[in-house]
Design a protein around this motif. Structure first.
Motif, PDB file in Angstrom:
ATOM      1  N   ILE A   1       0.838  -1.194   0.000  1.00 14.60           N
ATOM      2  CA  ILE A   1       0.000   0.000   0.000  1.00 14.60           C
ATOM      3  C   ILE A   1       0.878   1.252   0.000  1.00 14.60           C
ATOM      4  CG2 ILE A   1      -1.779   1.279   1.265  1.00 14.60           C
ATOM      5  CD1 ILE A   1      -2.774  -1.402   2.352  1.00 14.60           C
ATOM      6  N   GLN A   2       1.983   1.210   0.754  1.00 15.97           N
ATOM      7  CA  GLN A   2       2.912   2.340   0.740  1.00 15.97           C
ATOM      8  C   GLN A   2       3.439   2.590  -0.677  1.00 15.97           C
ATOM      9  OE1 GLN A   2       5.953   2.541   3.806  1.00 15.97           O
ATOM     10  NE2 GLN A   2       4.773   1.227   5.170  1.00 15.97           N
ATOM     11  N   THR A   3       3.768   1.509  -1.382  1.00 16.29           N
ATOM     12  CA  THR A   3       4.243   1.644  -2.756  1.00 16.29           C
ATOM     13  C   THR A   3       3.158   2.246  -3.639  1.00 16.29           C
ATOM     14  OG1 THR A   3       5.722  -0.256  -2.496  1.00 16.29           O
ATOM     15  CG2 THR A   3       5.161   0.387  -4.745  1.00 16.29           C
ATOM     16  N   GLY A   4       1.908   1.830  -3.422  1.00 17.92           N
ATOM     17  CA  GLY A   4       0.795   2.386  -4.180  1.00 17.92           C
ATOM     18  C   GLY A   4       0.643   3.878  -3.969  1.00 17.92           C
ATOM     19  N   MET A   5       0.898   4.339  -2.738  1.00 24.56           N
ATOM     20  CA  MET A   5       0.834   5.769  -2.449  1.00 24.56           C
ATOM     21  C   MET A   5       1.971   6.499  -3.134  1.00 24.56           C
ATOM     22  SD  MET A   5      -0.335   5.966   1.550  1.00 24.56           S
ATOM     23  CE  MET A   5      -0.578   7.739   1.411  1.00 24.56           C
ATOM     24  N   ARG A   6       3.155   5.907  -3.138  1.00 19.62           N
ATOM     25  CA  ARG A   6       4.320   6.538  -3.773  1.00 19.62           C
ATOM     26  C   ARG A   6       4.129   6.637  -5.283  1.00 19.62           C
ATOM     27  NH1 ARG A   6      10.014   5.238  -0.987  1.00 19.62           N
ATOM     28  NH2 ARG A   6      10.355   7.191  -2.043  1.00 19.62           N
TER      29      ARG A   6
ATOM     30  N   ASN B   1      -3.873  -8.008   5.987  1.00 19.27           N
ATOM     31  CA  ASN B   1      -4.535  -8.743   4.907  1.00 19.27           C
ATOM     32  C   ASN B   1      -5.826  -8.050   4.507  1.00 19.27           C
ATOM     33  OD1 ASN B   1      -2.661 -10.871   4.612  1.00 19.27           O
ATOM     34  ND2 ASN B   1      -3.513 -11.929   6.393  1.00 19.27           N
ATOM     35  N   ILE B   2      -6.567  -7.551   5.502  1.00 18.98           N
ATOM     36  CA  ILE B   2      -7.796  -6.814   5.218  1.00 18.98           C
ATOM     37  C   ILE B   2      -7.456  -5.474   4.562  1.00 18.98           C
ATOM     38  CG2 ILE B   2      -9.905  -5.828   6.203  1.00 18.98           C
ATOM     39  CD1 ILE B   2      -9.752  -8.870   6.294  1.00 18.98           C
ATOM     40  N   GLN B   3      -6.364  -4.841   5.026  1.00 21.28           N
ATOM     41  CA  GLN B   3      -5.905  -3.606   4.383  1.00 21.28           C
ATOM     42  C   GLN B   3      -5.723  -3.828   2.877  1.00 21.28           C
ATOM     43  OE1 GLN B   3      -2.285  -2.040   6.014  1.00 21.28           O
ATOM     44  NE2 GLN B   3      -3.160  -1.585   8.033  1.00 21.28           N
ATOM     45  N   LEU B   4      -5.066  -4.939   2.527  1.00 23.66           N
ATOM     46  CA  LEU B   4      -4.798  -5.228   1.127  1.00 23.66           C
ATOM     47  C   LEU B   4      -6.084  -5.518   0.356  1.00 23.66           C
ATOM     48  CD1 LEU B   4      -1.574  -7.407   1.458  1.00 23.66           C
ATOM     49  CD2 LEU B   4      -1.740  -5.114   0.471  1.00 23.66           C
ATOM     50  N   ASP B   5      -7.037  -6.205   1.005  1.00 30.33           N
ATOM     51  CA  ASP B   5      -8.326  -6.460   0.357  1.00 30.33           C
ATOM     52  C   ASP B   5      -9.023  -5.148   0.003  1.00 30.33           C
ATOM     53  OD1 ASP B   5      -8.102  -9.169   0.381  1.00 30.33           O
ATOM     54  OD2 ASP B   5      -9.387  -9.502   2.117  1.00 30.33           O
ATOM     55  N   ILE B   6      -9.028  -4.220   0.963  1.00 31.71           N
ATOM     56  CA  ILE B   6      -9.680  -2.925   0.740  1.00 31.71           C
ATOM     57  C   ILE B   6      -8.907  -2.127  -0.305  1.00 31.71           C
ATOM     58  CG2 ILE B   6     -10.352  -0.748   1.833  1.00 31.71           C
ATOM     59  CD1 ILE B   6     -10.782  -2.302   4.427  1.00 31.71           C
ATOM     60  N   TYR B   7      -7.580  -2.214  -0.253  1.00 30.77           N
ATOM     61  CA  TYR B   7      -6.733  -1.517  -1.229  1.00 30.77           C
ATOM     62  C   TYR B   7      -7.076  -1.971  -2.652  1.00 30.77           C
ATOM     63  CZ  TYR B   7      -2.415  -0.490  -3.850  1.00 30.77           C
ATOM     64  OH  TYR B   7      -1.509  -0.073  -4.786  1.00 30.77           O
ATOM     65  N   GLU B   8      -7.246  -3.287  -2.835  1.00 31.29           N
ATOM     66  CA  GLU B   8      -7.589  -3.808  -4.151  1.00 31.29           C
ATOM     67  C   GLU B   8      -8.954  -3.314  -4.608  1.00 31.29           C
ATOM     68  OE1 GLU B   8      -7.217  -8.003  -3.763  1.00 31.29           O
ATOM     69  OE2 GLU B   8      -5.014  -7.976  -3.659  1.00 31.29           O
ATOM     70  N   LYS B   9      -9.893  -3.178  -3.658  1.00 31.78           N
ATOM     71  CA  LYS B   9     -11.223  -2.663  -4.001  1.00 31.78           C
ATOM     72  C   LYS B   9     -11.152  -1.185  -4.383  1.00 31.78           C
ATOM     73  CE  LYS B   9     -13.743  -5.951  -1.103  1.00 31.78           C
ATOM     74  NZ  LYS B   9     -14.566  -6.149   0.117  1.00 31.78           N
ATOM     75  N   ILE B  10     -10.268  -0.443  -3.708  1.00 33.34           N
ATOM     76  CA  ILE B  10     -10.087   0.975  -4.052  1.00 33.34           C
ATOM     77  C   ILE B  10      -9.623   1.110  -5.497  1.00 33.34           C
ATOM     78  CG2 ILE B  10      -8.708   3.049  -3.598  1.00 33.34           C
ATOM     79  CD1 ILE B  10      -8.554   2.130  -0.658  1.00 33.34           C
ATOM     80  N   LEU B  11      -8.654   0.276  -5.885  1.00 30.92           N
ATOM     81  CA  LEU B  11      -8.105   0.343  -7.241  1.00 30.92           C
ATOM     82  C   LEU B  11      -9.116  -0.147  -8.272  1.00 30.92           C
ATOM     83  CD1 LEU B  11      -4.433  -0.932  -6.738  1.00 30.92           C
ATOM     84  CD2 LEU B  11      -5.301   1.402  -6.624  1.00 30.92           C
ATOM     85  N   ALA B  12      -9.773  -1.262  -7.955  1.00 31.91           N
ATOM     86  CA  ALA B  12     -10.694  -1.869  -8.924  1.00 31.91           C
ATOM     87  C   ALA B  12     -11.917  -0.993  -9.175  1.00 31.91           C
ATOM     88  CB  ALA B  12     -11.130  -3.253  -8.434  1.00 31.91           C
ATOM     89  N   ASN B  13     -12.420  -0.366  -8.111  1.00 39.35           N
ATOM     90  CA  ASN B  13     -13.663   0.413  -8.217  1.00 39.35           C
ATOM     91  C   ASN B  13     -13.438   1.917  -8.204  1.00 39.35           C
ATOM     92  OD1 ASN B  13     -15.396  -1.985  -8.088  1.00 39.35           O
ATOM     93  ND2 ASN B  13     -14.751  -2.120  -5.951  1.00 39.35           N
TER      94      ASN B  13
END
Length: 305
Positions: free
Chosen positions: A183-188, A207-219
């Motif tokens: 997620i840090q890399t995604g912010m950078r 793990n939940i952070q990453l699940d939500i992160y993927e939803k942020i990107l996908a949607n």
């Protein structure tokens, strides 16, 4: 125009003073130091080395070319800042983008403010001035604050005074470093904002952070939508009762841990399993293409017959 010419002449005069072996200035107490330190000096660009303490790690080639074009048309509006290492030897404190763009143009000299500082002072100056003046991404800023804590031993209160930011603002940046490295890399890389990151921090399970992160990107979720998604997750977690089933040291129930390998072998992929504290869970089967999806579909349909 006359005023600008006078200023440039002054810079050349100070440069000559610095190049005079009989006037080698090494500290603020040396003769003529007051004539140089804090003034604009026209320095030979080949006498300047980049700063190893520079917090910025990403330099866009396109933005450097745009800056070079601006410098070619308008000149360097804001001088760089350097520290004196030796005679005809200087190190950047701030202004690396201007320095790199000037080298792209093939300039021989560059206007600079000269500072005299040791390594620790140089590190602090570089971090503080870059936080204030450069368009760093949130993680670069957070790392700069962390270095001020670790290497300069500044407290958050002292940093607040140095950079002119509220202590709460500094704390919010530092909390970003608790996010999963992906997620840090995604912010950078600019895939999500600091607002998204601040919302994700309230989720302890990475793990939940990453699940939500993927939803942020996908949607393409906004910060507000992300905050709502996190609130929904936290509310559901609070409503769950602790599981009575035995768990292993990884937090995964034993019956899941012993069965997930069989799932992975059957479907030909590593199967992702999420289990809540009340024993309920979710099985995720990944696929990599339409053909892969149809293969898995046949396996599932075969089991249902």
């Amino acid at each position: 125009m006359a005023k600008a010419t006078k200023k440039q002449a002054l810079g050349r005069g100070l440069s000559a003073l610095l190049n005079d072996p009989s006037n080698d200035i090494q500290s603020a107490q040396d003769k003529n130091a007051d004539k140089v330190v804090g003034n604009i000096v026209e320095l030979d660009i080949d006498f300047i080395e980049v700063n190893p303490f520079q917090p910025r790690t990403n330099f866009s080639e396109e933005s450097l070319r745009e800056l070079a074009s601006s410098i070619k048309e308008l000149g360097i509006i804001q001088p760089i800042t350097v520290r004196k290492l030796d005679r005809n030897a200087y190190q950047l404190v701030s202004g690396e983008r201007r320095f790199r763009a000037s080298k792209l143009l093939g300039l021989e000299t560059i206007p600079a403010y000269v500072r005299i500082a040791n390594d620790q002072e140089s590190l602090e100056m570089a971090l503080v001035e870059n936080i204030q003046r450069q368009d760093l991404d949130p993680i670069e800023i957070a790392l700069s604050y962390q270095r001020l804590i670790d290497e300069i031993n500044l407290t958050q209160e002292q940093m607040s005074e140095r950079v002119g930011k509220k202590r709460s603002t500094i704390a919010n940046y530092l909390r970003l470093l608790k996010l999963d490295p992906i997620i840090q890399t995604g912010m950078r890389d600019g895939f999500l904002s600091m607002g998204h990151g601040r919302a994700l921090i309230t989720v302890e399970d990475q793990n939940i952070q990453l699940d939500i992160y993927e939803k942020i990107l996908a949607n393409k979720l906004s910060v507000r939508e992300t905050e709502q998604l996190v609130r929904d997750y936290n509310t559901s977690e609070q409503a769950e009762t602790p599981a009575a089933k035995p768990v292993n040291k990884d937090g995964m129930p034993e019956f899941v841990k012993t069965g997930v390998k069989a799932f992975s072998e059957y479907f030909g992929h590593k199967i992702d399993v999420k289990v809540s504290r009340n024993g309920k869970g979710k099985i995720t089967i990944p696929f990599h293409s339409e053909e892969d999806f149809n293969r898995i579909k046949k396996l599932v349909q075969g089991d249902s017959k």
